[in-house]
Write a protein that holds these residues in place. Structure first.
Motif, PDB file in Angstrom:
ATOM      1  N   VAL A  62      -9.148  26.763 -35.442  1.00 46.14           N
ATOM      2  CA  VAL A  62     -10.415  26.206 -34.982  1.00 46.14           C
ATOM      3  C   VAL A  62     -10.445  24.718 -35.324  1.00 46.14           C
ATOM      4  CG1 VAL A  62     -12.924  26.300 -35.132  1.00 46.14           C
ATOM      5  CG2 VAL A  62     -11.582  28.408 -35.365  1.00 46.14           C
ATOM      6  N   ILE A  63     -10.557  23.890 -34.296  1.00 47.48           N
ATOM      7  CA  ILE A  63     -10.680  22.454 -34.517  1.00 47.48           C
ATOM      8  C   ILE A  63     -12.164  22.174 -34.756  1.00 47.48           C
ATOM      9  CG2 ILE A  63     -10.172  20.143 -33.642  1.00 47.48           C
ATOM     10  CD1 ILE A  63      -8.221  21.397 -31.670  1.00 47.48           C
ATOM     11  N   ALA A  64     -12.552  22.142 -36.026  1.00 48.50           N
ATOM     12  CA  ALA A  64     -13.967  21.999 -36.399  1.00 48.50           C
ATOM     13  C   ALA A  64     -14.352  20.526 -36.464  1.00 48.50           C
ATOM     14  CB  ALA A  64     -14.223  22.689 -37.727  1.00 48.50           C
ATOM     15  N   CYS A  65     -13.918  19.780 -35.473  1.00 46.96           N
ATOM     16  CA  CYS A  65     -14.135  18.329 -35.420  1.00 46.96           C
ATOM     17  C   CYS A  65     -14.215  17.950 -33.949  1.00 46.96           C
ATOM     18  CB  CYS A  65     -12.974  17.605 -36.093  1.00 46.96           C
ATOM     19  SG  CYS A  65     -12.991  15.805 -35.933  1.00 46.96           S
ATOM     20  N   ASN A  66     -15.319  17.350 -33.549  1.00 50.32           N
ATOM     21  CA  ASN A  66     -15.496  16.993 -32.140  1.00 50.32           C
ATOM     22  C   ASN A  66     -14.535  15.899 -31.695  1.00 50.32           C
ATOM     23  OD1 ASN A  66     -18.255  18.272 -30.907  1.00 50.32           O
ATOM     24  ND2 ASN A  66     -18.371  18.064 -33.124  1.00 50.32           N
ATOM     25  N   THR A  67     -14.293  14.904 -32.565  1.00 45.89           N
ATOM     26  CA  THR A  67     -13.383  13.815 -32.210  1.00 45.89           C
ATOM     27  C   THR A  67     -11.972  14.357 -31.991  1.00 45.89           C
ATOM     28  OG1 THR A  67     -14.695  12.313 -33.576  1.00 45.89           O
ATOM     29  CG2 THR A  67     -12.534  11.536 -32.890  1.00 45.89           C
ATOM     30  N   ALA A  68     -11.542  15.248 -32.891  1.00 46.48           N
ATOM     31  CA  ALA A  68     -10.204  15.838 -32.762  1.00 46.48           C
ATOM     32  C   ALA A  68     -10.129  16.786 -31.569  1.00 46.48           C
ATOM     33  CB  ALA A  68      -9.834  16.574 -34.048  1.00 46.48           C
ATOM     34  N   THR A  69     -11.224  17.497 -31.290  1.00 54.12           N
ATOM     35  CA  THR A  69     -11.245  18.367 -30.111  1.00 54.12           C
ATOM     36  C   THR A  69     -11.046  17.538 -28.846  1.00 54.12           C
ATOM     37  OG1 THR A  69     -12.705  20.000 -31.155  1.00 54.12           O
ATOM     38  CG2 THR A  69     -12.637  19.990 -28.756  1.00 54.12           C
ATOM     39  N   ALA A  70     -11.782  16.430 -28.751  1.00 59.88           N
ATOM     40  CA  ALA A  70     -11.688  15.568 -27.564  1.00 59.88           C
ATOM     41  C   ALA A  70     -10.284  14.991 -27.406  1.00 59.88           C
ATOM     42  CB  ALA A  70     -12.712  14.443 -27.659  1.00 59.88           C
ATOM     43  N   ALA A  71      -9.653  14.640 -28.526  1.00 58.51           N
ATOM     44  CA  ALA A  71      -8.351  13.958 -28.463  1.00 58.51           C
ATOM     45  C   ALA A  71      -7.156  14.903 -28.444  1.00 58.51           C
ATOM     46  CB  ALA A  71      -8.215  13.008 -29.663  1.00 58.51           C
ATOM     47  N   ALA A  72      -7.271  16.062 -29.127  1.00 61.13           N
ATOM     48  CA  ALA A  72      -6.061  16.842 -29.413  1.00 61.13           C
ATOM     49  C   ALA A  72      -6.056  18.287 -28.917  1.00 61.13           C
ATOM     50  CB  ALA A  72      -5.825  16.850 -30.934  1.00 61.13           C
ATOM     51  N   LEU A  73      -7.171  18.796 -28.403  1.00 66.07           N
ATOM     52  CA  LEU A  73      -7.206  20.211 -28.014  1.00 66.07           C
ATOM     53  C   LEU A  73      -6.134  20.594 -26.999  1.00 66.07           C
ATOM     54  CD1 LEU A  73      -8.547  23.010 -28.227  1.00 66.07           C
ATOM     55  CD2 LEU A  73     -10.185  22.268 -26.490  1.00 66.07           C
ATOM     56  N   PRO A  74      -5.991  19.884 -25.872  1.00 67.32           N
ATOM     57  CA  PRO A  74      -4.951  20.281 -24.905  1.00 67.32           C
ATOM     58  C   PRO A  74      -3.546  20.227 -25.508  1.00 67.32           C
ATOM     59  CG  PRO A  74      -6.490  18.718 -23.919  1.00 67.32           C
ATOM     60  CD  PRO A  74      -6.770  18.731 -25.389  1.00 67.32           C
TER      61      PRO A  74
END
Length: 261
Positions: A62-74
């Motif tokens: 779980v990426i519990a960080c919005n900045t990291a989700t936006a940058a690194a999820l894919p």
């Protein structure tokens, strides 16, 4: 995983909703805030945190960080063969569900706002929605310095939310997992009539669904392993906030190094 203690707002929901699941958490306090950093650097740091957690034989990330989700999820989804869940899509869905007028505010870090991740996610689901986005870069340092109940915090929150006074929103997305620790102050400034969306809490609803859907939930009577918490910053400082926020008087954290800048 998170850039700091903010991800504990997600952990809090996980402990409540999924008490039999083991939580391994890492906060990259030594290198926060992530918001002003280039996306490529956030992806690199996210991969370092993910690599550390993979050594724990995790079944879901779980990426519990919005900045990291936006940058690194894919990127992380492409690299890993376990489910990877971010916080932006669940927060966007919840906002649309909660907003009768479809006039939705989003507050987040500079990186998340610049990425337009929330705006795009909301508009893709409902093109008739109107999204007002505002970066609040001073919020994360307030939380990380344990000043989130101070008079300084009240002043900073009031100043940061001024742009929404004329927007007539009925829903506001807390688009950073640090922000729920400031929730009482945010609610007071924005008004009781505005619904606040905790993207982290919504994410745990998705985690619970995925665990059942993939048939990987822990069905035994208790946790199989104890929870573990790690930080790249001060373990004592991390524990001070965590004890208060999670209401765990015996909470302990372990310091680790992931690398430099």
């Amino acid at each position: 995983m998170d850039s700091g203690v903010g991800g504990l707002t997600v952990v809090k929901q996980a402990l409540k909703q999924l008490p039999r699941e083991t939580v391994y958490f890492i906060g990259d306090q030594a290198r926060l805030p992530y918001g002003p950093r280039p996306s490529a650097q956030v992806r690199e740091f996210s991969w370092q945190m993910a690599s550390f957690l993979l050594k724990k034989d995790i079944k879901m990330l779980v990426i519990a960080c919005n900045t990291a989700t936006a940058a690194a999820l894919p990127d992380l989804r492409a690299k890993l063969d376990i489910p990877v869940i971010g916080v932006i899509s669940p927060g966007s869905r919840a906002a649309l569900k909660a907003s009768p007028s479809k006039r939705i505010g989003v507050i987040a870090t500079e990186g998340t706002i610049k990425s337009n991740a929330y705006r795009d996610a909301i508009m893709t689901k409902d093109p008739d929605a109107t999204v007002f986005s505002e970066a609040c870069p001073k919020f994360v340092p307030l939380v990380e310095s344990n000043e989130y109940r101070s008079t300084v915090a009240k002043r900073v929150v009031a100043e940061s939310l001024k742009p929404f006074k004329t927007k007539n929103i009925d829903t506001l997305v807390l688009g950073c997992t640090h922000y729920p620790l400031l929730r009482p102050l945010i609610q007071n400034v924005i008004g009781e009539e505005v619904t606040l969306i905790d993207s982290g809490a919504e994410t745990v609803n998705g985690v619970s669904f995925m665990l059942d859907y993939l048939d990987i939930a822990n069905t035994s009577a208790t946790k199989k392993y104890p929870d573990e918490y790690y930080t790249t910053g001060s373990a004592d400082q991390f524990a001070t906030i965590a004890k208060d926020w999670l209401d765990l008087p015996d909470f302990t954290a372990t310091h680790i190094d992931l690398g430099g800048e």
